[in-house]
Design an enzyme around this catalytic site. Structure first.
Site, PDB file in Angstrom:
ATOM      1  N   PRO A  80       0.786  -1.228   0.000  1.00  0.00           N
ATOM      2  CA  PRO A  80       0.000   0.000   0.000  1.00  0.00           C
ATOM      3  C   PRO A  80       0.823   1.286   0.000  1.00  0.00           C
ATOM      4  O   PRO A  80       1.853   1.371   0.673  1.00  0.00           O
ATOM      5  CB  PRO A  80      -0.830  -0.103   1.297  1.00  0.00           C
ATOM      6  CG  PRO A  80      -0.175  -1.147   2.112  1.00  0.00           C
ATOM      7  CD  PRO A  80       0.485  -2.092   1.152  1.00  0.00           C
ATOM      8  N   ASN A  81       0.352   2.212  -0.773  1.00  0.00           N
ATOM      9  CA  ASN A  81       0.882   3.578  -0.887  1.00  0.00           C
ATOM     10  C   ASN A  81       2.202   3.670  -1.656  1.00  0.00           C
ATOM     11  O   ASN A  81       2.686   4.761  -1.932  1.00  0.00           O
ATOM     12  CB  ASN A  81       1.031   4.238   0.493  1.00  0.00           C
ATOM     13  CG  ASN A  81      -0.291   4.331   1.215  1.00  0.00           C
ATOM     14  OD1 ASN A  81      -1.230   4.897   0.676  1.00  0.00           O
ATOM     15  ND2 ASN A  81      -0.388   3.764   2.400  1.00  0.00           N
ATOM     16  N   ARG A 120       5.277  10.809  -2.631  1.00  0.00           N
ATOM     17  CA  ARG A 120       4.933  10.610  -1.233  1.00  0.00           C
ATOM     18  C   ARG A 120       6.154  10.840  -0.351  1.00  0.00           C
ATOM     19  O   ARG A 120       7.167  10.147  -0.500  1.00  0.00           O
ATOM     20  CB  ARG A 120       4.481   9.157  -1.087  1.00  0.00           C
ATOM     21  CG  ARG A 120       4.290   8.686   0.305  1.00  0.00           C
ATOM     22  CD  ARG A 120       4.213   7.158   0.333  1.00  0.00           C
ATOM     23  NE  ARG A 120       3.912   6.712   1.678  1.00  0.00           N
ATOM     24  CZ  ARG A 120       4.140   5.495   2.129  1.00  0.00           C
ATOM     25  NH1 ARG A 120       4.679   4.587   1.344  1.00  0.00           N
ATOM     26  NH2 ARG A 120       3.851   5.181   3.355  1.00  0.00           N
ATOM     27  N   TYR A 146      11.190   8.673   1.447  1.00  0.00           N
ATOM     28  CA  TYR A 146      11.177   7.561   0.499  1.00  0.00           C
ATOM     29  C   TYR A 146      11.908   7.843  -0.815  1.00  0.00           C
ATOM     30  O   TYR A 146      11.948   6.981  -1.694  1.00  0.00           O
ATOM     31  CB  TYR A 146       9.722   7.153   0.205  1.00  0.00           C
ATOM     32  CG  TYR A 146       8.990   6.666   1.430  1.00  0.00           C
ATOM     33  CD1 TYR A 146       9.404   5.515   2.097  1.00  0.00           C
ATOM     34  CD2 TYR A 146       7.890   7.357   1.944  1.00  0.00           C
ATOM     35  CE1 TYR A 146       8.746   5.065   3.226  1.00  0.00           C
ATOM     36  CE2 TYR A 146       7.221   6.908   3.077  1.00  0.00           C
ATOM     37  CZ  TYR A 146       7.656   5.762   3.718  1.00  0.00           C
ATOM     38  OH  TYR A 146       7.008   5.311   4.837  1.00  0.00           O
ATOM     39  N   HIS A 156      12.534  -2.596   2.908  1.00  0.00           N
ATOM     40  CA  HIS A 156      11.960  -1.306   3.287  1.00  0.00           C
ATOM     41  C   HIS A 156      12.913  -0.211   2.846  1.00  0.00           C
ATOM     42  O   HIS A 156      14.110  -0.285   3.128  1.00  0.00           O
ATOM     43  CB  HIS A 156      11.725  -1.226   4.794  1.00  0.00           C
ATOM     44  CG  HIS A 156      10.773  -2.269   5.259  1.00  0.00           C
ATOM     45  ND1 HIS A 156       9.424  -2.183   5.010  1.00  0.00           N
ATOM     46  CD2 HIS A 156      10.975  -3.450   5.880  1.00  0.00           C
ATOM     47  CE1 HIS A 156       8.833  -3.272   5.482  1.00  0.00           C
ATOM     48  NE2 HIS A 156       9.752  -4.057   6.008  1.00  0.00           N
ATOM     49  N   SER A 166      12.928   2.936   3.853  1.00  0.00           N
ATOM     50  CA  SER A 166      13.375   3.727   4.997  1.00  0.00           C
ATOM     51  C   SER A 166      13.907   2.800   6.085  1.00  0.00           C
ATOM     52  O   SER A 166      13.637   1.588   6.070  1.00  0.00           O
ATOM     53  CB  SER A 166      12.198   4.541   5.544  1.00  0.00           C
ATOM     54  OG  SER A 166      11.186   3.683   6.032  1.00  0.00           O
ATOM     55  N   GLU A 205      12.315  -9.343   2.287  1.00  0.00           N
ATOM     56  CA  GLU A 205      11.545  -8.166   2.720  1.00  0.00           C
ATOM     57  C   GLU A 205      12.418  -6.924   2.559  1.00  0.00           C
ATOM     58  O   GLU A 205      13.560  -6.910   3.010  1.00  0.00           O
ATOM     59  CB  GLU A 205      11.161  -8.375   4.191  1.00  0.00           C
ATOM     60  CG  GLU A 205      10.367  -7.234   4.797  1.00  0.00           C
ATOM     61  CD  GLU A 205      10.090  -7.485   6.289  1.00  0.00           C
ATOM     62  OE1 GLU A 205      10.210  -8.631   6.780  1.00  0.00           O
ATOM     63  OE2 GLU A 205       9.769  -6.487   6.973  1.00  0.00           O
ATOM     64  N   ARG A 215      12.427   5.118  12.997  1.00  0.00           N
ATOM     65  CA  ARG A 215      11.194   5.904  12.852  1.00  0.00           C
ATOM     66  C   ARG A 215      10.257   5.671  14.040  1.00  0.00           C
ATOM     67  O   ARG A 215      10.690   5.254  15.098  1.00  0.00           O
ATOM     68  CB  ARG A 215      10.550   5.566  11.505  1.00  0.00           C
ATOM     69  CG  ARG A 215      11.496   5.870  10.319  1.00  0.00           C
ATOM     70  CD  ARG A 215      10.855   5.583   8.991  1.00  0.00           C
ATOM     71  NE  ARG A 215       9.698   6.455   8.767  1.00  0.00           N
ATOM     72  CZ  ARG A 215       8.755   6.205   7.850  1.00  0.00           C
ATOM     73  NH1 ARG A 215       8.857   5.135   7.078  1.00  0.00           N
ATOM     74  NH2 ARG A 215       7.746   7.034   7.702  1.00  0.00           N
ATOM     75  N   ASN A 259       7.970  -5.498  -0.495  1.00  0.00           N
ATOM     76  CA  ASN A 259       7.831  -4.367   0.425  1.00  0.00           C
ATOM     77  C   ASN A 259       6.348  -4.294   0.801  1.00  0.00           C
ATOM     78  O   ASN A 259       5.532  -3.800   0.024  1.00  0.00           O
ATOM     79  CB  ASN A 259       8.287  -3.064  -0.226  1.00  0.00           C
ATOM     80  CG  ASN A 259       8.245  -1.903   0.756  1.00  0.00           C
ATOM     81  OD1 ASN A 259       7.614  -1.995   1.818  1.00  0.00           O
ATOM     82  ND2 ASN A 259       8.887  -0.811   0.408  1.00  0.00           N
ATOM     83  N   ALA A 305       2.858  -0.553   5.163  1.00  0.00           N
ATOM     84  CA  ALA A 305       2.427  -0.541   6.575  1.00  0.00           C
ATOM     85  C   ALA A 305       1.885  -1.899   7.036  1.00  0.00           C
ATOM     86  O   ALA A 305       1.862  -2.176   8.242  1.00  0.00           O
ATOM     87  CB  ALA A 305       1.376   0.548   6.787  1.00  0.00           C
TER      88      ALA A 305
HETATM   89  C1  DQA Z   1       7.979   1.142   4.215  1.00  0.00           C
HETATM   90  C2  DQA Z   1       7.959   1.403   5.734  1.00  0.00           C
HETATM   91  C3  DQA Z   1       6.565   1.252   6.309  1.00  0.00           C
HETATM   92  O1  DQA Z   1       6.566   1.533   7.702  1.00  0.00           O
HETATM   93  C4  DQA Z   1       5.609   2.237   5.646  1.00  0.00           C
HETATM   94  O2  DQA Z   1       4.312   2.061   6.103  1.00  0.00           O
HETATM   95  C5  DQA Z   1       5.664   2.146   4.143  1.00  0.00           C
HETATM   96  C6  DQA Z   1       6.958   2.000   3.489  1.00  0.00           C
HETATM   97  C7  DQA Z   1       9.358   1.448   3.612  1.00  0.00           C
HETATM   98  O3  DQA Z   1       9.589   1.028   2.478  1.00  0.00           O
HETATM   99  O4  DQA Z   1      10.188   2.117   4.243  1.00  0.00           O
HETATM  100  O5  DQA Z   1       4.650   2.266   3.478  1.00  0.00           O
HETATM  101  O6  DQA Z   1       7.687  -0.235   3.986  1.00  0.00           O
END
Ligand code: DQA
Length: 149
Positions: A10-11, A18, A23, A101, A103, A99, A108, A75, A78
């Site tokens: 998501p997102n 964003r 990111y 990420h 960030s 996996e 965080r 990835n 959230a």
């Molecule tokens: C994320 C980290 C997650 O906490 C966040 O909700 C994301 C992106 C990252 O790629 O750093 O949507 O997965």
């Protein structure tokens, strides 16, 4: 040619727009195009899927497993922090999942420090921005070389 699934949750369709300070400024389309090129140099085909929906991500994991993909670069956004359904899906499949990420989730908010999915993955790469995806791809090529010689 072995297929690798790049799966973004998501997102992540909003990458580039964003929170670029967190990111980065690169779009998902750019990332996808680069990873496809890199994968091709390893004689692999990269298939990219992104969804904002948990069930669709689960279906994609099942399908990649059913079609015997070489592995998944995932990835989960959230969902990482609370989706037991995604944990179960990763546990249920036999292909390696890495996996990623962008960030550094450990630097965080505290709710981001924990990944419920981590126990089921082959490895985790955090905090290295878009290079994380490339490193995951490299790792999968090495793992597959070991497996198939
Ligand atoms: C994320 C980290 C997650 O906490 C966040 O909700 C994301 C992106 C990252 O790629 O750093 O949507 O997965």
């Amino acid at each position: 040619m072995k297929k690798i699934l790049l799966l973004n949750g998501p997102n992540l369709n909003l990458l580039g727009k964003r929170e670029p300070q967190v990111y980065g400024s690169e779009t998902l389309a750019h990332i996808e195009a680069r990873l496809k090129r890199i994968a091709a140099t390893y004689q692999m085909e990269l298939i990219h899927k992104q969804s904002n929906h948990e069930g669709v991500l689960i279906d994609e994991l099942h399908e990649a497993n059913q079609l015997q993909y070489g592995g998944v670069i995932f990835n989960p956004g959230a969902y990482t922090h609370y989706s037991y359904a995604l944990l179960d899906a990763v546990t249920a499949i036999n292909i390696p999942v890495i996996e990623v990420h962008l960030s550094n989730i450990h630097a965080r908010e505290s709710f981001r420090h924990h990944s419920v999915i981590a126990p089921a993955v082959k490895g985790q790469i955090v905090g290295l921005g878009v290079y994380g995806y490339e490193l995951a791809l490299l790792a999968l090529t090495k793992l597959l070389d070991e497996q198939w010689g």
